[in-house]
Write a protein that holds these residues in place. Structure first.
Motif, PDB file in Angstrom:
ATOM      1  N   THR A 142      67.645  60.435 112.795  1.00 39.58           N
ATOM      2  CA  THR A 142      68.686  59.531 112.306  1.00 39.58           C
ATOM      3  C   THR A 142      68.830  59.747 110.814  1.00 39.58           C
ATOM      4  N   GLY A 143      70.019  59.530 110.297  1.00 41.11           N
ATOM      5  CA  GLY A 143      70.206  59.616 108.851  1.00 41.11           C
ATOM      6  C   GLY A 143      71.214  60.661 108.461  1.00 41.11           C
ATOM      7  N   GLY A 144      70.961  61.341 107.326  1.00 36.87           N
ATOM      8  CA  GLY A 144      71.892  62.303 106.766  1.00 36.87           C
ATOM      9  C   GLY A 144      71.869  63.630 107.488  1.00 36.87           C
ATOM     10  N   ALA A 145      72.599  64.598 106.926  1.00 38.40           N
ATOM     11  CA  ALA A 145      72.777  65.892 107.573  1.00 38.40           C
ATOM     12  C   ALA A 145      71.463  66.620 107.788  1.00 38.40           C
ATOM     13  N   SER A 146      70.530  66.535 106.834  1.00 32.96           N
ATOM     14  CA  SER A 146      69.275  67.275 106.954  1.00 32.96           C
ATOM     15  C   SER A 146      68.226  66.532 107.769  1.00 32.96           C
ATOM     16  N   SER A 147      68.495  65.273 108.132  1.00 35.32           N
ATOM     17  CA  SER A 147      67.539  64.506 108.935  1.00 35.32           C
ATOM     18  C   SER A 147      68.099  64.158 110.310  1.00 35.32           C
ATOM     19  N   THR A 148      69.183  64.798 110.692  1.00 33.38           N
ATOM     20  CA  THR A 148      69.769  64.631 112.020  1.00 33.38           C
ATOM     21  C   THR A 148      70.163  66.004 112.552  1.00 33.38           C
ATOM     22  N   LEU A 149      69.724  66.306 113.749  1.00 34.16           N
ATOM     23  CA  LEU A 149      70.013  67.604 114.352  1.00 34.16           C
ATOM     24  C   LEU A 149      70.714  67.394 115.683  1.00 34.16           C
ATOM     25  N   ARG A 150      71.885  67.993 115.837  1.00 37.43           N
ATOM     26  CA  ARG A 150      72.624  67.915 117.093  1.00 37.43           C
ATOM     27  C   ARG A 150      72.494  69.246 117.828  1.00 37.43           C
ATOM     28  N   ILE A 151      72.029  69.177 119.079  1.00 40.89           N
ATOM     29  CA  ILE A 151      71.912  70.363 119.926  1.00 40.89           C
ATOM     30  C   ILE A 151      72.925  70.207 121.053  1.00 40.89           C
ATOM     31  N   PRO A 152      74.020  70.940 121.038  1.00 41.72           N
ATOM     32  CA  PRO A 152      75.123  70.672 121.976  1.00 41.72           C
ATOM     33  C   PRO A 152      74.849  71.084 123.414  1.00 41.72           C
ATOM     34  N   ASP A 153      73.961  72.041 123.634  1.00 44.66           N
ATOM     35  CA  ASP A 153      73.752  72.529 125.005  1.00 44.66           C
ATOM     36  C   ASP A 153      72.280  72.526 125.380  1.00 44.66           C
ATOM     37  N   ALA A 154      71.594  71.431 125.065  1.00 37.02           N
ATOM     38  CA  ALA A 154      70.170  71.299 125.367  1.00 37.02           C
ATOM     39  C   ALA A 154      69.952  71.058 126.863  1.00 37.02           C
ATOM     40  N   ARG A 155      68.823  71.479 127.360  1.00 35.02           N
ATOM     41  CA  ARG A 155      68.435  71.208 128.745  1.00 35.02           C
ATOM     42  C   ARG A 155      67.290  70.207 128.744  1.00 35.02           C
ATOM     43  N   TYR A 156      67.492  69.110 129.433  1.00 31.84           N
ATOM     44  CA  TYR A 156      66.500  68.038 129.460  1.00 31.84           C
ATOM     45  C   TYR A 156      66.446  67.454 130.860  1.00 31.84           C
TER      46      TYR A 156
END
Length: 398
Positions: A142-156
């Motif tokens: 959570t937070g700014g650009a360097s503390s939030t990572l979006r993975i668009p095609d993750a497998r979970y």
């Protein structure tokens, strides 16, 4: 342009200037063919994402009930706290309160099955889950650009019928697990596999055992680390010993003040037949001035593992009597990487034994039971840098 590397911190106004130059260059290059309208906000977002990828990510961790927790969102759903686990590889969510349709995700034709020790005399595990794999968007931190990572095609995975995970989902702060071990532990099964009977529960006596398989999926975190400029799988885990910590990805893992490039580095076993755990070769253990060197961590099925998901340091059962005399010092000697000297990890036993964070394991019952576990208290004293490309882990003392 977007393909040019950005070095060092980039101020917002510089971002805007770069975006304007980039848009202008596109217009010049496309003088003979009209371009679709480009949204300046979108361009700025792309530049921010590029800058963050080059610097890496520092994702905040929380601490509760002997667990390091990472906030992870599925699509647009509220974030859930998952146990950060270097002892497994699958990202999986407890199905409590999850909707039937998950936003920005699709169910795959694959299934997950994972089990956790210690085992029972019948070689069964006491915890685990089964469920379908989904592919879709996950947001970490959570937070700014360097503390939030979006993975668009993750497998979970999502826990389904046949799961039994009282230590993950029942009365715990965690709402699933975020595994970051080697790919081999992210096991996968075909859609037709019948996993519903993997777990049995007789009057509260849980037994869990997944079928054997050699098939695996690339875990979401490793998938993202391979996208860094170096293409190397490097991450760090920091815990203050209190309420907070960090999961540092890519360049951020070596640029942090927690990391000392001169820190001793140990070898990890990832060869043929390895389990997928972070298995370090513990050459000897010293309690006060008494040495124990009867371990053989080089056998893949008898690992000595480094695991954030275990709340204590678990010693071999042969050392039970050694802890009875109230010793004050504990040392582990790990095989160094690349023919370096052994790595020595030091702990103060006086405090740790009083709060129960040093325990002795039961004798191994199944061939896959580990011999020793360097659990969460390790991170109260050391910052660890995992290099999965080089199969090493370094330890920087706090």
């Amino acid at each position: 342009g977007l393909n040019s590397p950005l070095s060092g911190p980039v101020e917002w106004e510089n971002m805007r200037s770069l975006c304007v130059l980039w848009l202008a260059s596109l217009q010049v290059q496309a003088a003979q063919s009209p371009l679709p309208r480009c949204d300046e906000d979108l361009s700025l977002s792309l530049l921010q994402a590029r800058a963050s990828a080059l610097k890496g990510y520092t994702l905040p961790l929380e601490y509760a009930s002997f667990r390091l927790l990472l906030r992870v969102s599925i699509g647009t759903l509220p974030a859930r706290v998952l146990l950060l686990d270097t002892g497994s590889s699958t990202v999986a969510f407890c199905n409590t309160s999850l909707p039937e349709t998950l936003p920005l995700s699709n169910q795959t034709g694959l299934k997950a099955c994972e089990q956790y020790g210690p085992t029972t005399p019948g070689d069964y595990f006491k915890d685990g889950y089964v469920g379908p794999f989904f592919q879709g968007e996950l947001t970490l931190g959570t937070g700014g650009a360097s503390s939030t990572l979006r993975i668009p095609d993750a497998r979970y995975a999502i826990f389904a019928a046949g799961s039994c995970a009282p230590h993950l989902c029942t009365g715990q702060p965690s709402e699933g697990i975020f595994g970051v071990a080697y790919r081999k532990r992210n096991k996968v099964y075909p859609a037709f596999a019948n996993l519903a009977s993997s777990c049995s529960n007789f009057a509260g006596d849980i037994e869990m055992l997944c079928p054997s398989t050699s098939a695996s999926l690339l875990p979401p975190l490793m998938q993202e680390l391979r996208m860094t400029p170096e293409g190397s799988e490097i991450f760090g885990v920091y815990w203050s010993g209190g309420s907070d910590g960090s999961l540092l990805l890519g360049p951020a893992a070596t640029q942090t003040a927690h990391f000392d490039p001169r820190a001793p580095t140990a070898r990890l076993d990832s060869g043929d037949g390895a389990s997928g755990w972070y298995n370090a070769n513990v050459m000897k253990i010293v309690i006060d001035d008494v040495e124990y060197s009867g371990l053989d961590c080089t056998k893949h099925a008898r690992a000595c593992i480094i695991d954030t998901g275990t709340p204590g340091l678990l010693l071999p059962y042969q050392l039970a009597s050694w802890l009875g005399g109230f010793p004050s010092k504990l040392q582990f000697y790990l095989e160094g990487a690349h023919h370096q000297p052994p790595v020595v990890l030091d702990f103060d036993l006086t405090t740790m034994t009083s709060v129960g964070t040093v325990q002795v394991m039961d004798p191994p019952k199944a061939m896959w039971d580990p011999l020793l576990v360097l659990g969460l208290p390790l991170w109260a004293h050391y910052y660890t840098l995992f290099n999965l490309t080089g199969d090493t882990v370094s330890f920087t003392r706090h």
